[in-house]
Each structure stands twice: as C-alpha cells, then as structure tokens.
Design a protein around this motif. Structure first.
Motif, mmCIF file in Angstrom:
data_model
loop_
_atom_site.group_PDB
_atom_site.id
_atom_site.type_symbol
_atom_site.label_atom_id
_atom_site.label_comp_id
_atom_site.label_asym_id
_atom_site.label_seq_id
_atom_site.Cartn_x
_atom_site.Cartn_y
_atom_site.Cartn_z
ATOM 1 N N HIS A 19 -71.059 -91.941 -110.464
ATOM 2 C CA HIS A 19 -72.225 -92.822 -110.560
ATOM 3 C C HIS A 19 -73.482 -92.025 -110.900
ATOM 4 C CE1 HIS A 19 -69.535 -95.815 -108.953
ATOM 5 N NE2 HIS A 19 -69.299 -95.059 -107.907
ATOM 6 N N LYS A 20 -73.575 -90.793 -110.379
ATOM 7 C CA LYS A 20 -74.712 -89.946 -110.740
ATOM 8 C C LYS A 20 -74.674 -89.624 -112.227
ATOM 9 C CE LYS A 20 -75.304 -87.696 -106.236
ATOM 10 N NZ LYS A 20 -75.240 -86.407 -105.507
ATOM 11 N N GLY A 21 -73.459 -89.386 -112.732
ATOM 12 C CA GLY A 21 -73.313 -89.113 -114.147
ATOM 13 C C GLY A 21 -73.714 -90.315 -114.983
ATOM 14 N N ILE A 37 -73.504 -83.481 -116.829
ATOM 15 C CA ILE A 37 -72.425 -84.430 -116.598
ATOM 16 C C ILE A 37 -71.394 -83.824 -115.659
ATOM 17 C CG2 ILE A 37 -70.534 -85.724 -117.660
ATOM 18 C CD1 ILE A 37 -72.118 -85.926 -120.179
ATOM 19 N N PRO A 38 -71.080 -84.509 -114.544
ATOM 20 C CA PRO A 38 -69.996 -84.033 -113.678
ATOM 21 C C PRO A 38 -68.650 -84.417 -114.285
ATOM 22 C CG PRO A 38 -70.932 -86.049 -112.779
ATOM 23 C CD PRO A 38 -71.764 -85.700 -113.988
ATOM 24 N N LEU A 39 -67.639 -83.593 -114.065
ATOM 25 C CA LEU A 39 -66.313 -83.877 -114.603
ATOM 26 C C LEU A 39 -65.789 -85.221 -114.117
ATOM 27 C CD1 LEU A 39 -63.954 -82.819 -116.307
ATOM 28 C CD2 LEU A 39 -63.064 -81.716 -114.241
ATOM 29 N N SER A 40 -66.168 -85.621 -112.908
ATOM 30 C CA SER A 40 -65.687 -86.888 -112.354
ATOM 31 C C SER A 40 -66.214 -88.091 -113.131
ATOM 32 C CB SER A 40 -66.084 -87.015 -110.879
ATOM 33 O OG SER A 40 -67.490 -86.987 -110.737
ATOM 34 N N PHE A 41 -67.229 -87.902 -113.971
ATOM 35 C CA PHE A 41 -67.714 -88.969 -114.842
ATOM 36 C C PHE A 41 -66.712 -89.257 -115.951
ATOM 37 C CE2 PHE A 41 -70.399 -90.101 -118.628
ATOM 38 C CZ PHE A 41 -70.756 -91.373 -118.210
ATOM 39 N N LEU A 42 -65.883 -88.258 -116.277
ATOM 40 C CA LEU A 42 -64.940 -88.396 -117.385
ATOM 41 C C LEU A 42 -63.489 -88.535 -116.927
ATOM 42 C CD1 LEU A 42 -66.381 -85.656 -119.793
ATOM 43 C CD2 LEU A 42 -66.814 -88.122 -119.857
ATOM 44 N N VAL A 43 -63.147 -88.011 -115.736
ATOM 45 C CA VAL A 43 -61.762 -88.063 -115.277
ATOM 46 C C VAL A 43 -61.658 -88.784 -113.945
ATOM 47 C CG1 VAL A 43 -61.307 -85.868 -116.449
ATOM 48 C CG2 VAL A 43 -61.774 -85.879 -113.998
ATOM 49 N N ASN A 52 -49.727 -68.725 -113.428
ATOM 50 C CA ASN A 52 -50.999 -69.413 -113.647
ATOM 51 C C ASN A 52 -51.168 -70.631 -112.749
ATOM 52 O OD1 ASN A 52 -51.473 -67.525 -115.610
ATOM 53 N ND2 ASN A 52 -52.036 -69.003 -117.181
ATOM 54 N N TYR A 53 -52.431 -71.012 -112.577
ATOM 55 C CA TYR A 53 -52.796 -72.229 -111.869
ATOM 56 C C TYR A 53 -53.212 -73.269 -112.908
ATOM 57 C CZ TYR A 53 -52.902 -69.578 -107.474
ATOM 58 O OH TYR A 53 -52.564 -68.831 -106.386
ATOM 59 N N LEU A 54 -52.805 -74.501 -112.685
ATOM 60 C CA LEU A 54 -53.133 -75.578 -113.616
ATOM 61 C C LEU A 54 -53.944 -76.637 -112.890
ATOM 62 C CD1 LEU A 54 -52.620 -76.712 -116.525
ATOM 63 C CD2 LEU A 54 -50.830 -78.097 -115.472
ATOM 64 N N PHE A 55 -55.122 -76.946 -113.441
ATOM 65 C CA PHE A 55 -55.951 -78.047 -112.962
ATOM 66 C C PHE A 55 -55.920 -79.134 -114.032
ATOM 67 C CE2 PHE A 55 -57.475 -74.212 -110.988
ATOM 68 C CZ PHE A 55 -57.784 -74.579 -109.674
ATOM 69 N N TYR A 56 -55.653 -80.370 -113.628
ATOM 70 C CA TYR A 56 -55.606 -81.443 -114.603
ATOM 71 C C TYR A 56 -56.083 -82.760 -113.987
ATOM 72 C CZ TYR A 56 -51.298 -83.230 -112.443
ATOM 73 O OH TYR A 56 -50.383 -83.735 -111.561
ATOM 74 N N GLY A 57 -56.636 -83.615 -114.816
ATOM 75 C CA GLY A 57 -57.105 -84.930 -114.364
ATOM 76 C C GLY A 57 -57.007 -85.928 -115.495
ATOM 77 N N LYS A 58 -56.574 -87.126 -115.185
ATOM 78 C CA LYS A 58 -56.418 -88.171 -116.192
ATOM 79 C C LYS A 58 -57.794 -88.711 -116.595
ATOM 80 C CE LYS A 58 -52.797 -90.628 -116.357
ATOM 81 N NZ LYS A 58 -51.662 -91.564 -116.157
ATOM 82 N N LEU A 59 -58.011 -88.878 -117.886
ATOM 83 C CA LEU A 59 -59.292 -89.366 -118.400
ATOM 84 C C LEU A 59 -59.511 -90.822 -118.009
ATOM 85 C CD1 LEU A 59 -59.260 -87.786 -121.971
ATOM 86 C CD2 LEU A 59 -60.714 -87.134 -120.061
#
Length: 400
Positions: free
Chosen positions: A26-28, A63-69, A390-397
C-alpha cells in the motif's frame, strides 16, 4: 538432505511472517499515485500501444518488492556435489526450479523444495549436448524441457527425468532466439535475431519442422552484429518480444507475437521527443511496463562503456510513471539493482558468500533498519554456511 529440507521450511516461514505484517504494498501504491501521467494509448493498426514520453519521466519513486510480488520464499538448493550450481539464469514454476548451464556445468533440475532431481543434457558438442544456451522452456503439463543452444537449428527436448526426447528441427537456424511452445497443438513459435541473411523475424511451425506461418524481417532486420539481443520475459500468457539494438539508433517497441493472426502487435514504446538516443530496453510485468536507460561514456573512437543506468516504470491502466528504485522489503529493504522477472516470478539465485556480503553491508549501512528486520537478517546470517549450494529467493508476480 534432511537438513536442507528443514532449512527450507524455516526460511519460508521466516519470510512469510514478514509478508503478513507488511503494508508496503500500500505504501508503494501511495507513492506511485503521486507520479504524473507520462504515457498515452494510441492505436497502431489493430493494436493498442502505450507510448511513454521520455521528457515526462522526472520523479523517482521508491518501490518495495511487495508492491510487485505476492510473497517471497527462500529455498536452499540441495547440497550434493552433483546439484551444485552457479549464479545462473533460473526458471521457477509451480513445482520445479530449473537452473541454466553455467560454463561447463549442465542444467540442473530441482523440485520447488530445492531437492535435486536430475541433470538435463550434457555439456559438449555431441547429440543432446550443448555448449551455451540462449533460451529454455519448462512445461509441467506435459513434463518436457525444451532447450535452444546458441546458433542452433534445433530445439533439444528432455523429459523431467532427464531422458532425451526427439529433437524439434527448426525451419531457420537461430543465431539468438526466443520461443513459445504450444504443446496441445504440438507447435512452437520463434522470434529470432533477424540478421539480413535471414528472411523472417518470427515464425510458427510444428514439432516436425513444417512451417505454419511466418513474419518477414522487413524493417526489423539488423546487421550481422551479436551485440544485439532479444528479450522475452514470459510474465503473462502471451509471447512478448523485444529486439534490442546496441549500436543502431532507431524507433522500437515491445511486441506481442499474435500467432493466430500472424503479426507482431506493438504494445509499448519510449518516445524520445527529439532528445539524444540512449541505449535502452523494455520488459513487461502483469500490471506495468518497466525499462532501463543508460548513459554512454566514450573511451575511444571504437570503445564505449555504459554507466548510470536509470530504470523507469509505467502503469498500464493509469499511465502514471517515473524513474524508480526497487528495494526488498521482505529482507529489511536491501536494494535490488538488477531484478530478474521471468515466467511470472521475481527470482534471485545467489551464492551463500555473496548473500552474506549483501546482508552484512546492508546491516552496516542502513539507517532505517528496524529492530525486527535487523533480528530477521541476523538470524538469516547465522544460518548461512559458505559451503552451502546457492540460495534461491522467489515470489510470484501480482496480477492485480
């Protein structure tokens, strides 16, 4: 193996809790709403094109990543020797993680929990082998993986157990190319780097190599220069295509390859309004178009370097936009300089040593890190082993 699965569950829970307490989406949106309208919609043939006015891109928004994912999940990839990967291009699907070959390391396939399943193909020049790869496609519905090596006249094909399947011969050899598989019809569409000696820029064929339809290269043809690139991020259900020309200054667009009507529909472009041309490229997200502009520095008559990349974003509905900086609010606001958005996901595949460095530097430099975020990052740092895979970070758009 058990340690890896437990770590995965712990890491996923750690990041999901941050999402549940976050209001940064919401901030984004609030910050984005303050931007001006920078684009207009115009009809080009039968296609609606969003044209962004470069001179209107003035403000910069955080823009925070949570605005997109929707969320962010963390997976520690399997630690077995045969599972080790580099910081390679990574495709995430609902059930799998596919890491592209890196140097002499072949493709590695994992399940979504990070457990190693199999190697796909072999590094080499023999049958079902490859040296370098330009594009790939993982189809979970039919359990197939398609691989397009550089300058190839065929698609390699494997099942999800790593067994080779019959290759798909291509009607034209692709110096660099992106493709879109239609498994129900057993057809594939290809968009390639259209060198002057290649008569088409795109075509659709069946798996036996029989042409169904094609689009002449025409004005899109480029000189024989491998500095040019092709982008397709596949974040929607259509085949998005963008032809990047490094040296040639000319108008361009991000297209959708309309296979039904056999045409390229322009969807987004940047209008320079007479300003000096800059090296640039575009990507498509579900709700936005994003792009990058660079400032060039001439070192000599034949050498140019790029610096000061500026990223911009345009909302598809409101047409508001501006320059932006992206930060990972799931990880305490770590800056994201070169985000990877592909196949409907944000993806960050990172070496444990590099991850430790990123976290440590951010904790040392950040003046806005909350105690809760600092504890979260401290706990994460304490769980990282430099000998890990490796470490994997992922989030659905987000779709809306």
């Amino acid at each position: 193996m058990e340690r890896g699965l437990l770590f995965h569950l712990r890491g996923t829970l750690l990041l999901s809790l941050a999402l549940l307490t976050s209001c940064n989406k919401h901030k984004g949106q609030s910050a984005f709403d303050q931007l001006d309208v920078v684009a207009e919609k115009v009809m080009v043939g039968n296609s609606e094109l969003i044209s962004c006015d470069l001179t209107r891109l003035k403000d910069t928004v955080e823009i925070p990543l949570s605005f997109l994912v929707e969320d962010l999940r963390m997976v520690k990839l399997d630690n077995r020797d045969e599972a080790l990967v580099g910081n390679s291009f990574t495709t995430v699907t609902d059930k799998h993680i596919l890491v592209r070959n890196n140097r002499q390391n072949p493709y590695k396939l994992f399940n979504i929990q990070g457990e190693f399943l199999t190697t796909i193909g072999t590094y080499g020049q023999g049958p079902y082998e490859y040296l370098n790869v330009y594009y790939d496609w993982l189809d979970e519905e039919t359990g197939q993986i398609f691989i397009l090596p550089w300058q190839s006249n065929q698609l390699l094909r494997f099942d999800l157990q790593g067994n080779p399947l019959e290759t798909v011969p291509l009607k034209y050899s692709a110096p660099k190319g992106k493709f879109f598989v239609h498994n129900k019809e057993s057809t594939v569409s290809v968009f390639l780097l259209p060198f002057h000696n290649i008569p088409v820029v795109a075509w659709t064929q069946d798996f036996n190599g029989n042409m169904i339809d094609s689009i002449p290269s025409g004005h899109l043809a480029v000189p024989l220069e491998f500095g040019n690139e092709i982008y397709s991020n596949r974040n929607m259900h259509h085949f998005d295509c963008f032809l990047f020309t490094f040296y040639e200054q000319r108008p361009d667009s991000l297209y959708h390859y309309n296979m039904i009507e056999n045409r390229l529909d322009p969807k987004f472009t940047l209008d320079f309004k007479g300003k000096p041309w800059k090296i640039h490229w575009y990507e498509e997200l579900p709700r936005h178009f994003i792009g990058t502009l660079t400032v060039e520095k001439k070192l000599s008559e034949y050498a140019i370097v790029t610096e000061y990349p500026a990223k911009f974003i345009v909302d598809k509905e409101t047409l508001k936009g501006g320059f932006y900086k992206l930060h990972n609010d799931f990880l305490g606001g770590i800056p994201i300089n070169w985000p990877s958005f592909h196949n409907g996901y944000y993806v960050w595949n990172v070496d444990p040593g590099e991850l430790t460095e990123h976290l440590t530097q951010h904790m040392d430099k950040s003046k806005t890190l909350t105690e809760n975020d600092r504890k979260k990052l401290t706990d994460l740092l304490g769980s990282i082993d430099e000998n890990d895979n490796n470490y994997l970070f992922y989030g659905k758009l987000r779709q809306n």
